[in-house]
Design an enzyme around this catalytic site. Structure first.
Site: not given
Lengths: 266, 420
Positions: B89, B111, B378
């Site tokens: 991210k 969010e 990830s």
């Protein structure tokens, strides 16, 4: 000319703004929502905006979000909108539908337009559909002689205002403030400016929404707008935890707002 | 930088289904990111942050003991879990935070589902001196309490969203409402490759670095491209990030793993391509879970980060064009792969990433020992330790409740609510 355009021409001739009342179908229940729609017409609303409850109403504040959740939990379906439209038209007011795009897309824009026209509806307000993405709906609206009603916002550029109004019929929905639906202490001062900018590019009636909740606010807006749209404040008078309010508060507030729009240019 | 109806389209998907109030901000953002994409100074600044702050390039790790349980294919992990803040991210968030500063805005909102995007946004906001508000579904604040604490420590305000399904979908709605209201001062750091144009394209471009690095690393370390690339798909940002470098390589299979939850037949899942149909949600035309009236159906996954009824529009295009395949992985399959990686390689993955590992086991069994698979790991699993401990009954629920009671007695109560 749609029933909506007839009503707005008539209020213009009377040198007053129209009162546009938003109510969602199915809140607090289907029957009571129909009763409420009849009540606002009897109490002075010129146009009723029938809301189609949606699971993800991102333009709406807490009051209408809650109403949508209750309506959906109560089993309201898309087809109930057409029943509500018939109820409003039979009560004597012009009727438009307010719906987010996905329920219409899923139902089929062409089918939705046909059923809405058959029920006597005049058009659709689409809060999350801008003209650039509205090709299917514009074709269907043309086919069924319905009014496409798009929003303009304080952030709209002059070029976008001109483009958007070219795709509107019936009226232009002027969003008075940046934000979601809900009663506010003051209607944004930007509304009058936005009306002036929009007037420069269209002769269509301009109806102001977002934030109006009292007769006094309605009168202020009615001084410069062709219509005053009230939603959350009306919906808030309907309580889902009371068995039957008789719509007395709803009638009283509608009457106050109706007086407001009639007194705005005196 | 216009509202051209074809702009931001991936085949039939994408577009801008938004309130008019947001169009000007989307045009501003599109102009800013296009200028930044060709501005050497911006690119140098971002590259330096990736090197000295994020820790890029992330490693490529071969996992032979895990691969024994995946048809004995060779499997390599792209280690996005080793990035600062623990997931991919950060790639996107640093880019968007730099854009926020360039646009002269002082406040960011985001969010989050599992909390990884929220933690990354709070981190970048702290780094660049921006005010930060993170919306998180109330259910997710309970599932991911540790990440809520991280965000608060980083100075962010976390707002639990208490309506709807109280998960990621509703956090997106609430962030959109905030953005509509405060768009003059605020940038919405959208956390995945969905939303209105330019978000899907912009977020993908910030994550392309994953695939670009991995492709070069595979060529350098193995001397050939993988037979398959596996990645989990919630909104789809890590998957697009690694897929994108291989889209032009027709012999490389692109395999996206969705949350199969309790099984597709159960109805409790987030498998948009298995049962979803095209529609519009959160500003984009894409595949989504919806009923026959177009109302969104609530998703389910053991992984908060995959618990989302929609998917990025570029994935919808890769699916309908046949370039990528998408498979559901059940909660049980994902947790089995989670445990397997822990036990065989000493790596605790995020439960999201465990879905990709489960997919790699399936693909490995199909390819056999000659197969070569690249898996995007990830994120790391620190945030998921409590969920995993419950799943494997390592720490019984009663023990956890008792521990929480002890903590509550020892610590002062936080009067505020807590709130990916």
């Amino acid at each position: 000319m749609s029933r909506l355009s007839e009503v707005l021409s008539s209020t213009r001739e009377q040198n007053r703004a129209a009162l546009v009342a938003y109510l969602p179908v199915g809140f607090p229940s289907l029957d009571r929502s129909l009763e409420a729609m009849r009540a606002v017409v009897e109490a002075g609303a010129d146009v009723v905006e029938v809301g189609l409850p949606y699971s993800d109403p991102l333009m709406d504040g807490p009051v209408i979000q809650h109403a949508a959740q209750v309506a959906l939990a109560g089993g309201v379906r898309v087809a109930h909108v057409f029943e509500a439209v018939r109820t409003v038209v039979e009560a004597g007011a012009a009727c438009v539908t307010m719906s987010y795009w996905n329920p219409i897309l899923r139902y089929g824009p062409e089918r939705f337009a046909a059923d809405l026209a058959a029920a006597g509806g005049s058009g659709i307000i689409t809060p999350d559909l801008i003209p650039e993405e509205a090709g299917d709906w514009l074709s269907a609206a043309q086919e069924h002689d319905l009014d496409p009603i798009f929003l303009v916002a304080p952030s709209s550029t002059d070029a976008r205002l001109a483009m958007t109004v070219q795709h509107c019929r019936g009226f232009v929905y002027v969003a008075s403030t940046m934000g979601v639906t809900g009663a506010r202490a003051q209607v944004g001062s930007g509304a009058a400016d936005l009306i002036e900018r929009t007037r420069a590019v269209t002769d269509l009636p301009l109806c102001v929404g977002l934030g109006v909740s009292t007769g006094e606010q309605a009168a202020q807006v009615a001084a410069y707008a062709d219509g005053v749209i009230v939603g959350s404040a009306l919906v808030a008078t309907l309580k889902d935890d009371e068995p039957d309010s008789g719509c007395e508060q709803l009638r009283a507030l509608t009457a106050e707002l109706a007086a407001g729009v009639r007194g705005g240019r005196e | 930088m216009t509202s051209d109806p074809r702009a931001g389209r991936f085949g039939d998907f994408g577009g801008r289904y938004v309130p008019e109030a947001l169009v000007a901000a989307l045009d501003e953002l599109d102009a800013a990111r296009r200028a930044a994409e060709t501005d050497p100074q911006f690119q140098a600044e971002l590259a330096e942050l990736h090197r000295s702050y994020t820790g890029r390039p992330s490693l490529l790790t071969e996992v032979p003991r895990f691969a024994q349980h995946a048809g004995k294919a060779r499997i390599f992990l792209k280690r996005e879990d080793l990035n600062h803040t623990g997931s991919h991210k950060i790639n996107n968030v640093l880019g968007q935070a730099l854009l926020t500063v360039r646009m002269g805005k002082k406040r960011v909102i985001a969010e989050t589902g599992a909390g990884q995007h929220g933690v990354a946004t709070a981190t970048a906001a702290a780094l660049m001196g921006l005010d930060c508000v993170v919306y998180m579904g109330e259910r997710d604040t309970e599932r991911q309490a540790l990440n809520v604490a991280r965000m608060k420590l980083l100075g962010a305000e976390v707002i639990p969203v208490k309506h709807g399904s109280r998960t990621l979908k509703d956090a997106v709605n609430e962030a959109m409402r905030d953005w509509v209201t405060n768009v003059d001062s605020t940038h919405y750091v959208l956390g995945t490759v969905t939303g209105p144009h330019p978000f899907p394209e912009m977020v993908r471009n910030f994550h392309r670095i994953i695939g670009d690095e991995a492709r070069a690393q595979m060529l350098q370390e193995v001397g050939r491209l993988p037979d398959a690339v596996c990645a989990c798909v919630g909104g789809g940002s890590n998957a697009i990030g690694i897929f994108h470098a291989f889209i032009g390589d027709a012999d490389v299979r692109l395999v996206g793993l969705e949350a199969g939850g309790e099984g597709v037949a159960s109805g409790r899942h987030a498998s948009r391509f298995a049962t979803g149909v095209p529609g519009v949600l959160h500003g984009a035309a894409t595949y989504l879970l919806q009923d026959e009236d177009g109302q969104t159906i609530e998703s389910h996954s053991v992984s908060a980060g995959l618990d989302y009824p929609s998917v990025g529009p570029e994935h919808a295009h890769l699916y309908t064009s046949g370039r990528a395949e998408y498979r559901p992985v059940t909660d049980a399959e994902a947790m089995e792969a989670f445990q397997l990686l822990c036990r065989t390689e000493g790596i605790i993955p995020a439960i999201e990433s465990a879905h990709a590992l489960a997919g790699a086991r399936q693909v490995g069994a199909e390819l056999g020992p000659d197969g070569l698979i690249l898996v995007n790991l990830s994120g790391r699993g620190d945030k998921d330790v409590e969920t995993a401990a419950r799943w494997f009954d390592i720490l019984s629920g009663e023990d956890i409740v008792r521990e929480k009671q002890i903590k509550a007695e020892d610590e002062p109560q936080d009067a505020e609510g807590s709130g990916w």
